[in-house]
Motif scaffolding. Sequence first.
Motif, mmCIF file in Angstrom:
data_model
loop_
_atom_site.group_PDB
_atom_site.id
_atom_site.type_symbol
_atom_site.label_atom_id
_atom_site.label_comp_id
_atom_site.label_asym_id
_atom_site.label_seq_id
_atom_site.Cartn_x
_atom_site.Cartn_y
_atom_site.Cartn_z
ATOM 1 N N ARG A 41 0.833 -1.207 0.000
ATOM 2 C CA ARG A 41 0.000 0.000 0.000
ATOM 3 C C ARG A 41 0.867 1.256 0.000
ATOM 4 O O ARG A 41 0.514 2.260 -0.640
ATOM 5 N N ALA A 42 1.985 1.210 0.692
ATOM 6 C CA ALA A 42 2.898 2.359 0.675
ATOM 7 C C ALA A 42 3.483 2.573 -0.713
ATOM 8 O O ALA A 42 3.595 3.708 -1.200
ATOM 9 N N ALA A 43 3.848 1.482 -1.388
ATOM 10 C CA ALA A 43 4.400 1.585 -2.745
ATOM 11 C C ALA A 43 3.357 2.130 -3.716
ATOM 12 O O ALA A 43 3.668 2.961 -4.580
ATOM 13 N N LEU A 44 2.117 1.682 -3.601
ATOM 14 C CA LEU A 44 1.050 2.190 -4.455
ATOM 15 C C LEU A 44 0.791 3.663 -4.179
ATOM 16 O O LEU A 44 0.577 4.451 -5.109
ATOM 17 N N SER A 45 0.813 4.050 -2.909
ATOM 18 C CA SER A 45 0.595 5.452 -2.551
ATOM 19 C C SER A 45 1.698 6.343 -3.118
ATOM 20 O O SER A 45 1.428 7.412 -3.681
ATOM 21 N N ARG A 46 2.952 5.901 -3.011
ATOM 22 C CA ARG A 46 4.061 6.685 -3.568
ATOM 23 C C ARG A 46 3.962 6.768 -5.084
ATOM 24 O O ARG A 46 4.246 7.810 -5.678
ATOM 25 N N SER A 47 3.548 5.672 -5.699
ATOM 26 C CA SER A 47 3.399 5.671 -7.154
ATOM 27 C C SER A 47 2.299 6.641 -7.585
ATOM 28 O O SER A 47 2.422 7.316 -8.617
ATOM 29 N N ALA A 48 1.218 6.713 -6.803
ATOM 30 C CA ALA A 48 0.130 7.643 -7.114
ATOM 31 C C ALA A 48 0.601 9.092 -6.989
ATOM 32 O O ALA A 48 0.254 9.948 -7.814
ATOM 33 N N LYS A 49 1.414 9.371 -5.975
ATOM 34 C CA LYS A 49 1.922 10.739 -5.797
ATOM 35 C C LYS A 49 2.820 11.156 -6.953
ATOM 36 O O LYS A 49 2.909 12.341 -7.297
ATOM 37 N N ARG A 50 3.501 10.187 -7.557
ATOM 38 C CA ARG A 50 4.375 10.480 -8.699
ATOM 39 C C ARG A 50 3.612 10.498 -10.027
ATOM 40 O O ARG A 50 4.203 10.764 -11.072
ATOM 41 N N GLY A 51 2.330 10.184 -9.974
ATOM 42 C CA GLY A 51 1.532 10.197 -11.191
ATOM 43 C C GLY A 51 1.652 8.946 -12.025
ATOM 44 O O GLY A 51 1.250 8.928 -13.193
ATOM 45 N N TRP A 52 2.182 7.867 -11.443
ATOM 46 C CA TRP A 52 2.349 6.620 -12.190
ATOM 47 C C TRP A 52 1.056 5.814 -12.218
ATOM 48 O O TRP A 52 0.799 5.110 -13.199
ATOM 49 N N VAL A 53 0.296 5.861 -11.127
ATOM 50 C CA VAL A 53 -0.988 5.166 -11.055
ATOM 51 C C VAL A 53 -2.034 6.133 -10.510
ATOM 52 O O VAL A 53 -1.708 7.154 -9.898
ATOM 53 N N VAL A 54 -3.300 5.765 -10.761
ATOM 54 C CA VAL A 54 -4.424 6.598 -10.319
ATOM 55 C C VAL A 54 -5.394 5.721 -9.547
ATOM 56 O O VAL A 54 -5.771 4.638 -10.017
ATOM 57 N N ALA A 55 -5.777 6.180 -8.363
ATOM 58 C CA ALA A 55 -6.743 5.427 -7.561
ATOM 59 C C ALA A 55 -8.142 5.592 -8.146
ATOM 60 O O ALA A 55 -8.538 6.697 -8.538
ATOM 61 N N GLU A 56 -8.888 4.487 -8.222
ATOM 62 C CA GLU A 56 -10.257 4.505 -8.739
ATOM 63 C C GLU A 56 -11.144 3.667 -7.836
ATOM 64 O O GLU A 56 -10.662 2.807 -7.093
ATOM 65 N N ARG A 57 -12.432 3.911 -7.924
ATOM 66 C CA ARG A 57 -13.395 3.057 -7.211
ATOM 67 C C ARG A 57 -14.581 2.807 -8.130
ATOM 68 O O ARG A 57 -15.142 3.729 -8.711
ATOM 69 N N ARG A 58 -14.938 1.525 -8.251
ATOM 70 C CA ARG A 58 -16.099 1.121 -9.033
ATOM 71 C C ARG A 58 -17.001 0.312 -8.129
ATOM 72 O O ARG A 58 -16.696 -0.832 -7.786
ATOM 73 N N GLY A 59 -18.105 0.934 -7.723
ATOM 74 C CA GLY A 59 -18.958 0.287 -6.744
ATOM 75 C C GLY A 59 -18.211 0.149 -5.428
ATOM 76 O O GLY A 59 -17.700 1.135 -4.884
ATOM 77 N N ARG A 60 -18.116 -1.070 -4.934
ATOM 78 C CA ARG A 60 -17.447 -1.302 -3.655
ATOM 79 C C ARG A 60 -16.000 -1.757 -3.832
ATOM 80 O O ARG A 60 -15.338 -2.104 -2.860
ATOM 81 N N THR A 61 -15.515 -1.783 -5.071
ATOM 82 C CA THR A 61 -14.170 -2.282 -5.346
ATOM 83 C C THR A 61 -13.203 -1.141 -5.623
ATOM 84 O O THR A 61 -13.479 -0.269 -6.462
ATOM 85 N N ALA A 62 -12.084 -1.137 -4.921
ATOM 86 C CA ALA A 62 -11.037 -0.137 -5.126
ATOM 87 C C ALA A 62 -10.022 -0.667 -6.141
ATOM 88 O O ALA A 62 -9.646 -1.842 -6.104
ATOM 89 N N TYR A 63 -9.591 0.193 -7.039
ATOM 90 C CA TYR A 63 -8.632 -0.162 -8.085
ATOM 91 C C TYR A 63 -7.474 0.825 -8.088
ATOM 92 O O TYR A 63 -7.574 1.935 -7.556
ATOM 93 N N TYR A 64 -6.395 0.403 -8.739
ATOM 94 C CA TYR A 64 -5.374 1.338 -9.192
ATOM 95 C C TYR A 64 -5.232 1.136 -10.696
ATOM 96 O O TYR A 64 -5.175 -0.002 -11.180
ATOM 97 N N ALA A 65 -5.185 2.257 -11.429
ATOM 98 C CA ALA A 65 -5.026 2.221 -12.877
ATOM 99 C C ALA A 65 -3.720 2.900 -13.256
ATOM 100 O O ALA A 65 -3.313 3.888 -12.635
ATOM 101 N N LEU A 66 -3.064 2.377 -14.286
ATOM 102 C CA LEU A 66 -1.833 2.991 -14.767
ATOM 103 C C LEU A 66 -2.139 4.314 -15.458
ATOM 104 O O LEU A 66 -3.142 4.443 -16.166
#
Length: 258
Positions: A41-66
């Motif tokens: 989760r820390a790696a995903l959070s750092r990647s999101a801050k750098r603009g590498w991935v984007v957090a998304e939510r579809r219904g009750r499911t959380a995603y990360y998209a490139l």
Amino acid sequence: MRARSTIFTLFLEYAYPERRAPVRDLVAMMEALGFSEAAVRAALSRSAKRGWVVAERRGRTAYYALSDRVYWQVRQVRRRLYEPVAPWDGRFLLVLPEGPKERGERERFRREMALLGYGSLQSGIYLGAGVDLEATKELLGFYGLAATLFRAEHLGSPEEVRKAFPLAQAEAHYRTLFPQEVPENPLLAFQALTRLVHGMRKVLFLDPLLPPELLPPGYPGLAARERFFALRQALYARAEPFLKGFHLPLATPSPGAR
């Protein structure tokens, strides 16, 4: 294997052609590879801050998209890993970019040019054989760089061309890449498969996949690719019961997969 780099490998190998994956699947797969949930989760959070991935939510499911930029990188890696090498017309592509001027950005640009198959003749002059011209122009566009490009024939020996590429480093990498056996256990097969793909994508920064007529005698690159394709297919077959537990499209194990 570092967490952020390994997550990239998961997207590359198991999520493609989708660009998003459920967070729960990413966490579970990374835990199977020995990473803690907190580290993932820390790696995903750092990647999101750098603009590498984007957090998304579809219904009750959380995603990360490139991001678009990273998805472009995934496509380039898969093209070089899995698509047949096109016949070479005997000409080289020379690229003389105007920049980058900042040292860190210059190194990132050099690595991405290497990923496309370029070597450095000297500082600021890139040489490629059988490289993708459109991908080259796209990369220059990402960096906002003007460049002079030439298609040219080389009048010297192949040894002169090979000096532009770290083939000795690539050869050393190939020697450590392949597992000794294909595990029967699905979890162990998944681990071996992920390590294999991770290592093979890393070697793309070293091996430009030169045409056979430019390679030194005994260079293992072509044989290593064939062995990689065979092992990847065998490992997929063994890992299938483990992989079926995830909501991912899963890439086809055929060598020519996009």
